[in-house]
Design a protein around this motif. Sequence first.
Motif, PDB file in Angstrom:
ATOM      1  N   HIS A  86     -10.164   2.564  -0.528  1.00 27.86           N
ATOM      2  CA  HIS A  86      -9.845   3.962   0.072  1.00 27.86           C
ATOM      3  C   HIS A  86     -10.280   5.131  -0.415  1.00 27.86           C
ATOM      4  O   HIS A  86     -10.836   5.069  -1.510  1.00 27.86           O
ATOM      5  N   GLN A 114      -2.033  -2.094   3.192  1.00 28.39           N
ATOM      6  CA  GLN A 114      -3.257  -1.906   2.908  1.00 28.39           C
ATOM      7  C   GLN A 114      -3.752  -1.156   1.730  1.00 28.39           C
ATOM      8  O   GLN A 114      -4.437  -1.540   1.377  1.00 28.39           O
ATOM      9  N   ALA A 144       0.873   2.163   7.363  1.00 25.39           N
ATOM     10  CA  ALA A 144      -0.047   1.832   6.973  1.00 25.39           C
ATOM     11  C   ALA A 144       0.161   0.845   5.884  1.00 25.39           C
ATOM     12  O   ALA A 144      -0.319   0.901   4.817  1.00 25.39           O
ATOM     13  N   ARG A 145       1.549   0.405   5.809  1.00 28.38           N
ATOM     14  CA  ARG A 145       1.747  -0.579   4.240  1.00 28.38           C
ATOM     15  C   ARG A 145       1.137  -1.474   4.629  1.00 28.38           C
ATOM     16  O   ARG A 145       0.503  -1.997   5.712  1.00 28.38           O
TER      17      ARG A 145
END
Length: 160
Positions: free
Chosen positions: A3, A94, A91-92
């Motif tokens: 990320h 990840q 977006a959880r």
Amino acid sequence: MPHTFRAPVDADLPTLLALNNDHALELSELTTEEFRELLKVAWRTRVADDLSAMVIAFDQDTARISQNFDWFKARYPRFAYVDRVVVAPSARGQGLARALYEDVIAAARAEGQTLLCAEVNLDPPNPASDALHTSMGFAPVGSAALAGRNKSVRYYVRPL
């Protein structure tokens, strides 16, 4: 794929404020002006490029009055403190929260910090956040009922 995060820009503020306020139960609701002030005094703020996640952190010198932050200031002379980390539901799963914490940890270590502090709701409970903090090496060091709010928190620290 790792990320990547960046500092927020003015155009991000409405989306980030909505992300914060969508999670007011865990974080506390803010007005636009309160959110702007929070970003202004923060030691470190990072957001995902798509604005699906953010972290706001202070250090011991941050000019901010808050019951939770003050609890740590009264006990530790030098520290970094994660005031809020939030990930949009879409977006959880990840690893964004963990990656945001790792970003704060790297920045804190670069400044010679040796302690990272955070708090998690006890009531209402936040078991996912408790699990994340425990898995990242945080240990509970106290708890408090929040003044004027129907909420209590557990305080965590972890060495850096």
